[in-house]
Motif scaffolding. Structure first.
Motif, mmCIF file in Angstrom:
data_model
loop_
_atom_site.group_PDB
_atom_site.id
_atom_site.type_symbol
_atom_site.label_atom_id
_atom_site.label_comp_id
_atom_site.label_asym_id
_atom_site.label_seq_id
_atom_site.Cartn_x
_atom_site.Cartn_y
_atom_site.Cartn_z
ATOM 1 N N VAL A 466 0.862 -1.177 0.000
ATOM 2 C CA VAL A 466 0.000 0.000 0.000
ATOM 3 C C VAL A 466 0.901 1.230 0.000
ATOM 4 C CG1 VAL A 466 -1.780 1.263 1.268
ATOM 5 C CG2 VAL A 466 -1.780 -1.234 1.289
ATOM 6 N N PRO A 467 0.635 2.234 -0.853
ATOM 7 C CA PRO A 467 1.505 3.413 -0.913
ATOM 8 C C PRO A 467 1.275 4.355 0.263
ATOM 9 C CG PRO A 467 -0.297 3.687 -2.443
ATOM 10 C CD PRO A 467 -0.427 2.300 -1.875
ATOM 11 N N MET A 468 1.553 3.851 1.474
ATOM 12 C CA MET A 468 1.395 4.646 2.685
ATOM 13 C C MET A 468 2.575 4.355 3.610
ATOM 14 S SD MET A 468 -2.704 4.308 3.485
ATOM 15 C CE MET A 468 -2.761 5.876 4.359
ATOM 16 N N LEU A 469 2.984 5.374 4.341
ATOM 17 C CA LEU A 469 4.032 5.237 5.350
ATOM 18 C C LEU A 469 3.547 5.890 6.632
ATOM 19 C CD1 LEU A 469 7.209 6.131 3.248
ATOM 20 C CD2 LEU A 469 6.661 3.903 4.232
ATOM 21 N N PRO A 470 3.483 5.116 7.737
ATOM 22 C CA PRO A 470 3.854 3.703 7.875
ATOM 23 C C PRO A 470 2.733 2.770 7.412
ATOM 24 C CG PRO A 470 3.192 4.575 9.994
ATOM 25 C CD PRO A 470 3.130 5.737 9.036
ATOM 26 N N GLY A 471 3.142 1.551 7.065
ATOM 27 C CA GLY A 471 2.163 0.523 6.714
ATOM 28 C C GLY A 471 2.234 0.039 5.292
ATOM 29 N N THR A 472 3.375 0.229 4.626
ATOM 30 C CA THR A 472 3.476 -0.154 3.222
ATOM 31 C C THR A 472 3.245 -1.646 3.009
ATOM 32 O OG1 THR A 472 4.994 1.661 2.740
ATOM 33 C CG2 THR A 472 5.005 -0.197 1.222
ATOM 34 N N MET A 473 3.863 -2.472 3.852
ATOM 35 C CA MET A 473 3.834 -3.923 3.625
ATOM 36 C C MET A 473 2.552 -4.548 4.156
ATOM 37 S SD MET A 473 7.793 -4.867 4.360
ATOM 38 C CE MET A 473 9.108 -4.195 3.349
ATOM 39 N N THR A 474 1.443 -3.981 3.742
ATOM 40 C CA THR A 474 0.122 -4.470 4.148
ATOM 41 C C THR A 474 -0.441 -5.377 3.063
ATOM 42 O OG1 THR A 474 -0.317 -2.506 5.493
ATOM 43 C CG2 THR A 474 -2.232 -3.753 4.731
ATOM 44 N N LEU A 475 -1.172 -6.395 3.486
ATOM 45 C CA LEU A 475 -1.809 -7.325 2.553
ATOM 46 C C LEU A 475 -3.307 -7.336 2.814
ATOM 47 C CD1 LEU A 475 -0.743 -10.841 1.471
ATOM 48 C CD2 LEU A 475 -2.933 -10.608 2.624
ATOM 49 N N VAL A 476 -4.093 -7.290 1.748
ATOM 50 C CA VAL A 476 -5.541 -7.442 1.870
ATOM 51 C C VAL A 476 -5.993 -8.492 0.859
ATOM 52 C CG1 VAL A 476 -6.023 -5.132 2.728
ATOM 53 C CG2 VAL A 476 -5.943 -5.520 0.278
ATOM 54 N N GLY A 477 -7.023 -9.222 1.209
ATOM 55 C CA GLY A 477 -7.540 -10.249 0.310
ATOM 56 C C GLY A 477 -8.699 -10.965 0.949
ATOM 57 N N ARG A 478 -8.966 -12.167 0.456
ATOM 58 C CA ARG A 478 -10.051 -12.979 1.000
ATOM 59 C C ARG A 478 -9.526 -14.376 1.301
ATOM 60 N NH1 ARG A 478 -14.714 -10.500 1.298
ATOM 61 N NH2 ARG A 478 -15.672 -12.439 1.973
ATOM 62 N N LEU A 479 -10.071 -14.938 2.370
ATOM 63 C CA LEU A 479 -9.724 -16.291 2.783
ATOM 64 C C LEU A 479 -11.035 -17.009 3.050
ATOM 65 C CD1 LEU A 479 -7.186 -18.009 3.397
ATOM 66 C CD2 LEU A 479 -7.516 -17.440 5.803
ATOM 67 N N GLY A 480 -11.423 -17.877 2.110
ATOM 68 C CA GLY A 480 -12.747 -18.479 2.218
ATOM 69 C C GLY A 480 -13.803 -17.393 2.142
ATOM 70 N N SER A 481 -14.714 -17.377 3.111
ATOM 71 C CA SER A 481 -15.768 -16.359 3.137
ATOM 72 C C SER A 481 -15.357 -15.129 3.930
ATOM 73 C CB SER A 481 -17.036 -16.961 3.766
ATOM 74 O OG SER A 481 -16.767 -17.409 5.095
ATOM 75 N N ALA A 482 -14.137 -15.113 4.450
ATOM 76 C CA ALA A 482 -13.693 -14.031 5.323
ATOM 77 C C ALA A 482 -12.794 -13.049 4.580
ATOM 78 C CB ALA A 482 -12.952 -14.595 6.525
ATOM 79 N N GLN A 483 -12.819 -11.798 5.026
ATOM 80 C CA GLN A 483 -11.825 -10.826 4.603
ATOM 81 C C GLN A 483 -10.566 -11.040 5.432
ATOM 82 O OE1 GLN A 483 -14.326 -7.439 5.587
ATOM 83 N NE2 GLN A 483 -14.380 -6.812 3.433
ATOM 84 N N ILE A 484 -9.415 -10.724 4.852
ATOM 85 C CA ILE A 484 -8.170 -10.871 5.591
ATOM 86 C C ILE A 484 -7.304 -9.659 5.341
ATOM 87 C CG2 ILE A 484 -7.021 -12.185 3.740
ATOM 88 C CD1 ILE A 484 -5.646 -13.779 6.045
ATOM 89 N N ILE A 485 -6.620 -9.228 6.401
ATOM 90 C CA ILE A 485 -5.691 -8.120 6.272
ATOM 91 C C ILE A 485 -4.435 -8.475 7.052
ATOM 92 C CG2 ILE A 485 -6.853 -6.911 8.182
ATOM 93 C CD1 ILE A 485 -5.948 -4.271 6.832
ATOM 94 N N GLY A 486 -3.294 -8.397 6.366
ATOM 95 C CA GLY A 486 -2.004 -8.657 6.987
ATOM 96 C C GLY A 486 -1.348 -7.353 7.372
ATOM 97 N N VAL A 487 -0.992 -7.229 8.644
ATOM 98 C CA VAL A 487 -0.491 -5.963 9.184
ATOM 99 C C VAL A 487 1.003 -6.072 9.444
ATOM 100 C CG1 VAL A 487 -0.758 -4.260 11.014
ATOM 101 C CG2 VAL A 487 -2.728 -5.601 10.263
ATOM 102 N N PRO A 488 1.807 -5.154 8.919
ATOM 103 C CA PRO A 488 3.250 -5.198 9.171
ATOM 104 C C PRO A 488 3.592 -4.791 10.596
ATOM 105 C CG PRO A 488 2.695 -3.269 7.870
ATOM 106 C CD PRO A 488 1.434 -4.076 7.988
ATOM 107 N N ALA A 489 4.836 -5.039 10.972
ATOM 108 C CA ALA A 489 5.268 -4.825 12.353
ATOM 109 C C ALA A 489 5.233 -3.370 12.776
ATOM 110 C CB ALA A 489 6.683 -5.380 12.529
ATOM 111 N N CYS A 490 5.139 -2.427 11.825
ATOM 112 C CA CYS A 490 5.122 -1.009 12.198
ATOM 113 C C CYS A 490 3.934 -0.666 13.083
ATOM 114 C CB CYS A 490 5.126 -0.133 10.952
ATOM 115 S SG CYS A 490 3.682 -0.336 9.897
#
Length: 541
Positions: A466-490
Motif C-alpha cells: 500500500v503506498p502509505m508510510l507507515p504501513g506499506t507492507m500491508t496485505l488485503v484479500g479474502r480467505l474463504g468467506s472471510a476478509q483478511i488483512i495482513g499488518v506489518p510490524a510497524c
C-alpha cells in the motif's frame, strides 16, 4: 549516398515539398529510416516507433506506409533522436539512433545537431554535403523487441457525448473528454468573461420595492457573530426591510417582476435538482435551499463513499460546485458531509442540463454502515510463540476493531511454521471469523512464511503493498468467506498506520482495488506528530 530509391537531391526536394524546408533532421532521418527498413526481412509488415516529434516522423511518412493517421507510427516523446521499425506482430525489429562517437568525424553535423554552432554561423551547403557523405554511418543500429502493449491496434472504443462540453469523444478517455479534463491547449474567447452570461434583470431602488417579492436571498454579515439572509427569496418586502437592507449595503434590489424565460434556471431550483441526484443512501439534506446552496448530512454513522469521477465531472461543469469531506472518512450521525450550490443567481438551462448529465444516474455519495465483524487475530513469529518477546499485537488490534464495533472471536499465536499458520487460519474460519487480522510475516525476512501459509489456506484476490508510510507492507484479500488483512510490524511502533485507513473500508463492504489503494498515496505520508490527532489530520486523505 542515396536515400532508398531517391538520390540525395531528389529526397531534398521531396522533403521541401512535404515539410516546407529540407530540414537537416529530416534528411538524416531519411537515412535512419532506410537503415532500419533495410535490415528487416523482405515482406515484413512493420510499424514505426519514433522517439522525437521533430522532423523524424516526417521521414517515416515519406519513406514508408506508416503514418500517424493509420496508427502504424507511434510517437513516444523520449527526447532522443531515434526511430525503430519492427514486425507489427512480433515486435522484433531495429532501432536506429545518432551515435555521438561517430559524429566526431563530421564537424558540421555535430555543430548543428548538438547546437554548438549558432544558426546564423552555420554553412548550409557544407552541412548538406556532410549529411550526404555521411549517410547512415553516423548512426548506431541495434536489434530491439517492442513492448507488447504497443503492438496491434485497439478496437475503436464507443463514442459518447461529453457531459461538460456536449461534444462527441471516445468513452475510453474517461467520464468526460480529455479537453474538459484540462488538456485543452486553448482558452475559448467566448468563455473569457462570464459577465454577459446572465439574464437581463431589472433592479429597483430598495425604497421602491416595498410590497414586491424579493427575487433572491440577501445576506447580512456581523463579523465574528452571524451570517445569514436578511431577506429570503419570495419574501414580500415591507417598510421595515428598507433600513435593514440599506444597512448591509443593499440600495437596489431585484424583485420578482419580469422574470427571465425558461432558458434560465433559478439557483434554488437548480440546486434542488442537483441535490436529488447527488444524495445516496444514508444522506439527508434540507430540501429548501438558502442562497442557492444545500448542505448534506450523515443520517447514520458510517463510512463516506464518494464517486470521485462524478465529483470531478460535476466540478468541471460551469457555474456549479460540489465540495465534500474526504472519501473514506468515518462520519458520526448528523455530521455534515458535503455542500453544493449553483453559483450565479440564474444558470443557463443548457449549462444546468450539462451539470445534471455530468452527475450521471447514480448517487455521488452515500454513507456505508460498518458491519460488526467477528474478528480473528493471528499472530505469527517464533520469538513471540516461545515467549522471548511479549505479544503486543493482540491488545493493539483488539482495541482498534472493538472501537469500530467489532468483536474479537478468536486469537492465536503460532511459530513461523507454514503448516501451523495454515491450520490456525483455517481454525479461525471454522470458528466463524469473517475478518482475520494477521500480524508479522509481511516483511522481507526470509524466515517469514505467513503469506505462503495463507495461500495454502486459500488466500485469493490478494493485494500486497500500500503506498502509505507507515504501513506499506500491508496485505488485503479474502480467505474463504472471510476478509483478511495482513499488518506489518510497524503497527507496534506507530499509533496510526495504513491499517486505520483500510480497516473501515473493509468493514463498510468495499472491494478494494489496486486503483483505490493507489489513490491513498496522496496524503499517505504520516507526519509523525508528537501528539497524534488522527483522523483529524491529513493522513490517508
Amino acid at each position: 549516398m542515396n536515400i532508398g530509391q531517391y538520390t540525395f537531391e531528389e529526397f531534398k526536394q521531396r522533403a521541401k515539398d512535404f515539410h516546407g524546408y529540407p530540414a537537416p533532421g529530416l534528411l538524416i532521418g531519411g537515412y535512419m529510416v532506410e537503415a532500419a527498413k533495410g535490415r528487416l526481412p523482405k515482406g515484413t509488415l512493420f510499424e514505426a516507433m519514433v522517439e522525437s516529434g521533430k522532423c523524424l516522423p516526417d521521414a517515416v511518412q515519406l519513406l514508408t506506409v506508416c503514418s500517424i493517421g493509420n496508427n502504424w507510427m507511434k510517437i513516444k516523446l523520449l527526447g532522443r533522436y531515434a526511430v525503430s521499425l519492427y514486425d507489427k506482430y512480433t515486435g522484433q525489429g531495429f532501432r536506429v539512433a545518432i551515435d555521438q562517437d561517430k559524429l566526431e568525424a563530421w564537424p558540421e553535423i555535430k555543430g548543428w545537431f548538438m547546437k554548438l554552432t549558432p544558426k546564423a554561423e552555420q554553412d548550409t551547403d557544407k552541412l548538406f554535403a556532410e549529411i550526404e557523405a555521411a549517410g547512415d554511418t553516423i548512426c548506431s543500429v541495434r536489434p530491439i523487441t517492442i513492448d507488447k502493449k504497443y503492438l496491434g491496434h485497439g478496437h475503436m472504443s464507443a463514442i459518447d457525448v461529453c457531459p461538460v462540453c456536449a461534444e462527441a469523444y471516445p468513452t475510453s478517455d474517461g467520464p468526460i473528454c480529455r479537453g474538459c479534463q484540462g488538456e485543452a491547449p486553448y482558452v475559448t474567447t467566448d468563455d473569457a468573461s462570464c459577465l454577459d452570461d446572465a439574464p437581463l434583470l431589472r433592479a429597483v431602488p430598495v425604497e421602491q420595492a416595498v410590497g414586491k417579492k424579493a427575487l433572491h436571498d440577501m445576506t447580512g454579515i456581523v463579523p465574528g457573530e452571524s451570517k445569514g439572509p436578511v431577506t429570503s427569496a419570495g419574501d414580500t418586502l415591507e417598510a421595515g426591510d428598507v433600513c435593514r437592507l440599506q444597512r448591509i449595503g443593499k440600495h437596489n434590489v431585484f424583485v420578482q417582476e419580469d422574470l427571465p424565460g425558461d432558458e434560465w434556471v433559478h439557483e434554488n431550483d437548480a440546486v434542488k435538482a442537483f441535490a436529488k441526484r447527488m444524495a445516496g443512501p444514508g444522506i439527508s439534506y434540507d430540501p429548501d435551499p438558502r442562497e442557492g446552496k444545500i448542505n448534506f448530512f450523515a443520517e447514520h454513522a458510517g463510512l463516506l463513499s464518494i464517486d470521485l469521477d462524478a465529483l470531478d465531472r460535476f466540478n468541471l461543469s460551469p457555474d456549479v460546485m460540489l465540495a465534500t469531506r474526504h472519501d473514506g472518512s468515518l462520519m458520526p450521525q448528523g455530521k455534515g458531509v458535503a455542500g453544493t450550490r449553483a453559483i450565479p443567481l440564474y444558470i443557463a438551462r443548457d449549462k444546468f442540463s450539462r451539470a445534471l448529465a455530468a452527475l450521471g444516474d447514480s448517487p455521488v455519495f452515500e454513507i456505508l454502515p460498518l458491519r460488526r465483524a467477528k474478528v480473528g487475530i493471528l499472530v505469527t513469529g517464533t520469538e513471540v510463540f516461545k515467549g522471548l518477546i511479549d505479544d503486543k499485537f493482540i491488545p493493539i488490534i483488539s482495541a482498534k476493531v472493538i472501537n469500530l464495533g467489532c468483536e474479537v472471536t478468536k486469537t492465536d499465536i503460532v511459530p513461523d511454521d507454514r503448516e501451523t499458520i495454515t491450520a490456525s487460519a483455517r481454525a479461525m474460519l471454522d470458528a466463524g471469523c469473517d475478518l482475520i487480522v494477521t500480524t508479522a510475516g509481511m516483511s522481507v525476512d526470509p524466515d517469514d512464511v505467513t503469506r505462503t501459509a495463507l495461500v495454502d489456506a486459500g488466500l485469493r484476490d490478494a493485494l500486497y503493498g500500500v503506498p502509505m508510510l507507515p504501513g506499506t507492507m500491508t496485505l488485503v484479500g479474502r480467505l474463504g468467506s472471510a476478509q483478511i488483512i495482513g499488518v506489518p510490524a510497524c503497527a507496534l511502533f506507530y499509533k496510526t498506520t495504513s491499517l486505520d485507513v483500510i480497516l473501515p473500508r473493509l468493514l463498510a463492504g468495499q472491494t478494494l482495488t489496486r486503483r483505490m489503494l493507489a489513490r491513498l498515496g496522496e496524503g499517505g505520508f504520516c507526519m509523525n506528530c508528537k501528539t497524534c490527532s488522527f483522523p483529524k489530520c491529513p493522513f490517508g486523505k
